[in-house]
Design a protein around this motif. Sequence first.
Motif, mmCIF file in Angstrom:
data_model
loop_
_atom_site.group_PDB
_atom_site.id
_atom_site.type_symbol
_atom_site.label_atom_id
_atom_site.label_comp_id
_atom_site.label_asym_id
_atom_site.label_seq_id
_atom_site.Cartn_x
_atom_site.Cartn_y
_atom_site.Cartn_z
ATOM 1 N N ALA A 79 12.272 61.050 99.219
ATOM 2 C CA ALA A 79 11.692 60.049 98.317
ATOM 3 C C ALA A 79 11.693 60.567 96.890
ATOM 4 O O ALA A 79 12.026 59.843 95.962
ATOM 5 C CB ALA A 79 10.269 59.698 98.746
ATOM 6 N N SER A 80 11.339 61.841 96.707
ATOM 7 C CA SER A 80 11.206 62.296 95.337
ATOM 8 C C SER A 80 12.562 62.621 94.731
ATOM 9 O O SER A 80 12.827 62.281 93.582
ATOM 10 C CB SER A 80 10.286 63.510 95.264
ATOM 11 N N TYR A 81 13.444 63.181 95.520
ATOM 12 C CA TYR A 81 14.742 63.584 94.985
ATOM 13 C C TYR A 81 15.587 62.366 94.637
ATOM 14 O O TYR A 81 16.091 62.225 93.523
ATOM 15 C CB TYR A 81 15.397 64.505 96.008
ATOM 16 N N ASP A 82 15.694 61.441 95.562
ATOM 17 C CA ASP A 82 16.613 60.336 95.372
ATOM 18 C C ASP A 82 16.109 59.326 94.332
ATOM 19 O O ASP A 82 16.830 58.930 93.428
ATOM 20 C CB ASP A 82 16.818 59.656 96.737
ATOM 21 N N THR A 83 14.830 58.944 94.426
ATOM 22 C CA THR A 83 14.314 57.938 93.486
ATOM 23 C C THR A 83 14.301 58.490 92.059
ATOM 24 O O THR A 83 14.669 57.804 91.111
ATOM 25 C CB THR A 83 12.875 57.526 93.846
ATOM 26 N N THR A 84 13.879 59.758 91.919
ATOM 27 C CA THR A 84 13.823 60.341 90.577
ATOM 28 C C THR A 84 15.228 60.463 89.996
ATOM 29 O O THR A 84 15.469 60.122 88.833
ATOM 30 C CB THR A 84 13.146 61.731 90.630
ATOM 31 N N ASN A 110 17.889 58.694 90.655
ATOM 32 C CA ASN A 110 18.435 57.388 90.258
ATOM 33 C C ASN A 110 17.848 56.920 88.935
ATOM 34 O O ASN A 110 18.580 56.500 88.029
ATOM 35 C CB ASN A 110 18.103 56.312 91.305
ATOM 36 N N SER A 111 16.522 56.978 88.824
ATOM 37 C CA SER A 111 15.885 56.427 87.623
ATOM 38 C C SER A 111 16.263 57.234 86.384
ATOM 39 O O SER A 111 16.494 56.679 85.310
ATOM 40 C CB SER A 111 14.365 56.423 87.779
ATOM 41 N N LEU A 112 16.308 58.559 86.546
ATOM 42 C CA LEU A 112 16.694 59.407 85.415
ATOM 43 C C LEU A 112 18.150 59.117 85.021
ATOM 44 O O LEU A 112 18.480 59.001 83.837
ATOM 45 C CB LEU A 112 16.520 60.881 85.805
ATOM 46 N N ILE A 171 3.937 62.466 89.458
ATOM 47 C CA ILE A 171 4.937 63.548 89.472
ATOM 48 C C ILE A 171 6.206 63.056 88.772
ATOM 49 O O ILE A 171 6.777 63.732 87.922
ATOM 50 C CB ILE A 171 5.291 63.942 90.938
ATOM 51 N N PHE A 172 6.626 61.837 89.138
ATOM 52 C CA PHE A 172 7.819 61.275 88.495
ATOM 53 C C PHE A 172 7.625 61.197 86.984
ATOM 54 O O PHE A 172 8.495 61.598 86.212
ATOM 55 C CB PHE A 172 8.143 59.884 89.059
ATOM 56 N N ASP A 173 6.478 60.656 86.550
ATOM 57 C CA ASP A 173 6.242 60.459 85.113
ATOM 58 C C ASP A 173 6.416 61.769 84.347
ATOM 59 O O ASP A 173 7.104 61.825 83.327
ATOM 60 C CB ASP A 173 4.819 59.933 84.863
HETATM 61 C C1 HEM Z 1 11.263 56.712 90.334
HETATM 62 C C2 HEM Z 1 10.529 57.324 91.245
HETATM 63 C C3 HEM Z 1 9.866 56.607 92.393
HETATM 64 C C4 HEM Z 1 9.828 55.286 92.709
HETATM 65 C C5 HEM Z 1 10.495 54.117 91.975
HETATM 66 C C6 HEM Z 1 9.030 55.150 93.906
HETATM 67 C C7 HEM Z 1 8.724 53.936 94.503
HETATM 68 C C8 HEM Z 1 7.871 53.795 95.586
HETATM 69 C C9 HEM Z 1 7.431 52.528 96.149
HETATM 70 C C10 HEM Z 1 7.858 51.144 95.633
HETATM 71 C C11 HEM Z 1 6.623 52.792 97.189
HETATM 72 C C12 HEM Z 1 5.890 51.771 98.059
HETATM 73 C C13 HEM Z 1 6.744 51.348 99.238
HETATM 74 C C14 HEM Z 1 6.086 50.230 100.031
HETATM 75 O O1 HEM Z 1 5.213 49.536 99.525
HETATM 76 O O2 HEM Z 1 6.498 50.052 101.197
HETATM 77 C C15 HEM Z 1 6.557 54.247 97.317
HETATM 78 C C16 HEM Z 1 5.843 54.905 98.291
HETATM 79 C C17 HEM Z 1 5.888 56.275 98.447
HETATM 80 N N1 HEM Z 1 6.415 57.191 97.563
HETATM 81 FE FE1 HEM Z 1 7.410 56.804 95.883
HETATM 82 N N2 HEM Z 1 8.621 56.395 94.292
HETATM 83 C C18 HEM Z 1 9.096 57.315 93.393
HETATM 84 C C19 HEM Z 1 8.875 58.673 93.395
HETATM 85 C C20 HEM Z 1 8.211 59.348 94.376
HETATM 86 C C21 HEM Z 1 7.939 60.773 94.367
HETATM 87 C C22 HEM Z 1 8.316 61.720 93.230
HETATM 88 C C23 HEM Z 1 7.301 61.051 95.539
HETATM 89 C C24 HEM Z 1 6.759 62.362 96.050
HETATM 90 C C25 HEM Z 1 6.464 63.389 95.324
HETATM 91 C C26 HEM Z 1 7.156 59.798 96.269
HETATM 92 C C27 HEM Z 1 6.576 59.666 97.525
HETATM 93 C C28 HEM Z 1 6.235 58.453 98.101
HETATM 94 C C29 HEM Z 1 5.576 58.328 99.393
HETATM 95 C C30 HEM Z 1 5.201 59.475 100.339
HETATM 96 C C31 HEM Z 1 5.342 56.960 99.619
HETATM 97 C C32 HEM Z 1 4.655 56.308 100.813
HETATM 98 C C33 HEM Z 1 3.187 56.051 100.484
HETATM 99 C C34 HEM Z 1 2.429 55.393 101.617
HETATM 100 O O3 HEM Z 1 3.037 54.708 102.462
HETATM 101 O O4 HEM Z 1 1.194 55.545 101.646
HETATM 102 N N3 HEM Z 1 7.707 58.794 95.528
HETATM 103 N N4 HEM Z 1 7.299 54.818 96.314
#
Ligand code: HEM
Length: 469
Positions: free
Chosen positions: A264-269, A271-273, A416-418
């Motif tokens: 989640a952290s590697y791929d989303t970060t 892409n956005s960067l 963390i992303f911010d």
């Molecule tokens: C550009 C960066 C990121 C974006 C756009 C993003 C987006 C999202 C979104 C939309 C969700 C909610 C999904 C849902 O409602 O089903 C989510 C959940 C989550 N994200 Fe991110 N994320 C980002 C970065 C990160 C980073 C850096 C981490 C970890 C360090 C992370 C860990 C998680 C986890 C573990 C969840 C699940 C939370 C839960 O179900 O309680 N994400 N993220």
Amino acid sequence: MTLKRLSDIPGPRTLADQWSMYRRRYQMGHALREISQNHGDIARVPIAGDPKVLVSHPDHVREIMVSNSQYFGLSGQDLLRRVVPWSLIAIEGQLHDEHRAMMLLTLRKILTRRILTTTILRANQALSKLRDGDVIDLYQFSREVSLAIAASLLFPAEAGDEIVSGIDHKAFLDLMSQSNAWFLGMPLAFQNVCLLADLRHNMKIMATRRHVRRQLTDAIKSARSLSRSGPDADVLSLLTDGSEVGGAMRDEFLEDNLLTILLASYDTTANSLAWALWETSRQPTLQNRIADEGSRLSDNPADNLEWSNGAVWTEATLQESLRMYPSIWATSRRTLSDYRLGDFLLPKNTFVYTSQWVTHHDPRWFTNPLEFRPERWEPESTPEAGGGTEKPSDARLQFSFFPFGGGKRFCIGKAIFDQEASLLLGSFFSRWEATQIEDCRPEPRFGVTLQPDRPMLARIRKRRPKSEA
Ligand code: HEM
């Protein structure tokens, strides 16, 4: 007023429509946007299996994610349970609440202690490898640096290095790009047929997953025997030790959550960067503004704690990247019982898609939504500058822009992303100028995340200090 039924919801639904959706599955965001534009804020989505509905109005998005979230469960959990059954993204109810609280506490510790030093160190390492005049792939640059940072935050140093070196980037990215909302929405038997149809490719992906899992198991074993908590502890050490985060996490949860966070952290970060770097590479004025802000970064990590507060253009560029290219471009839920949404009664087990891609590109909330305009995020932004057409205080605006989701599943990694992305963007442009290579036109590919469909090629030149320019 009598409620309308599922069959009354407008939208495409014939077999031909389903076939067309299948063929456009990697452009699914565009297909969904057309459905929303042509059929309204609640519309049918032509995918086989349980009924599927796209919901695009911010008020309804908020209702599903926040105010009435108890009436919606996870969808696509067959697949999630097969891949990461004990991860936050696959569990529900009290178990989810407890583990989420533990993970949030852990990430908060990381945020206050490790993130600045790690990001600056890794950014410097990556930037020092670049050469004046080179043509580089901005996406590859973003991937490599984000993975290095994710591994350093999650694991003790040796384990992190080993995991990074053992990752087959291509297979890892394929894992994220291969399946998408279309795939997750299909009945399980059909998913299996799809997996079989591309067996060789999928075996490679499974081998990568097995490899990373083996390394995770070893890292957890070693962390349990060493107990390395303390001010500089990584995520794994904090969770195995447990004393600072409300208890030690059990192995099966630990492994699945580490794998989820790594991905989640590697791929989303990344892409956005990458999209932010790419769009900025065709706007010299914006580049200079970000460079100016980046030049105020200190070599001493601790001095940069407040840096991003004054880095308005860097922040606005990242916001705009998240708006225009939301890495998580759609989320889905399932109705747990019959549910009234607007004028319609959705039966139990209806898939409800909300799409960041669709809502973020709606001209009702963002004028000229297809243009990359960081200036729309200025506090004084007007509708003419492209800002939201609503006042920022309006609760609706919160859900016309929701890159990190909302409510009880709101992203736990946003902070963390911010920190990470703004430091990386500022550091990059304070040292380099980038110009897009002509004819290189990356387009979004709608997999699990929104990745560019090809390398993002740009020529880089060393930035001269202001006094020499
Ligand atoms: C550009 C960066 C990121 C974006 C756009 C993003 C987006 C999202 C979104 C939309 C969700 C909610 C999904 C849902 O409602 O089903 C989510 C959940 C989550 N994200 Fe991110 N994320 C980002 C970065 C990160 C980073 C850096 C981490 C970890 C360090 C992370 C860990 C998680 C986890 C573990 C969840 C699940 C939370 C839960 O179900 O309680 N994400 N993220």
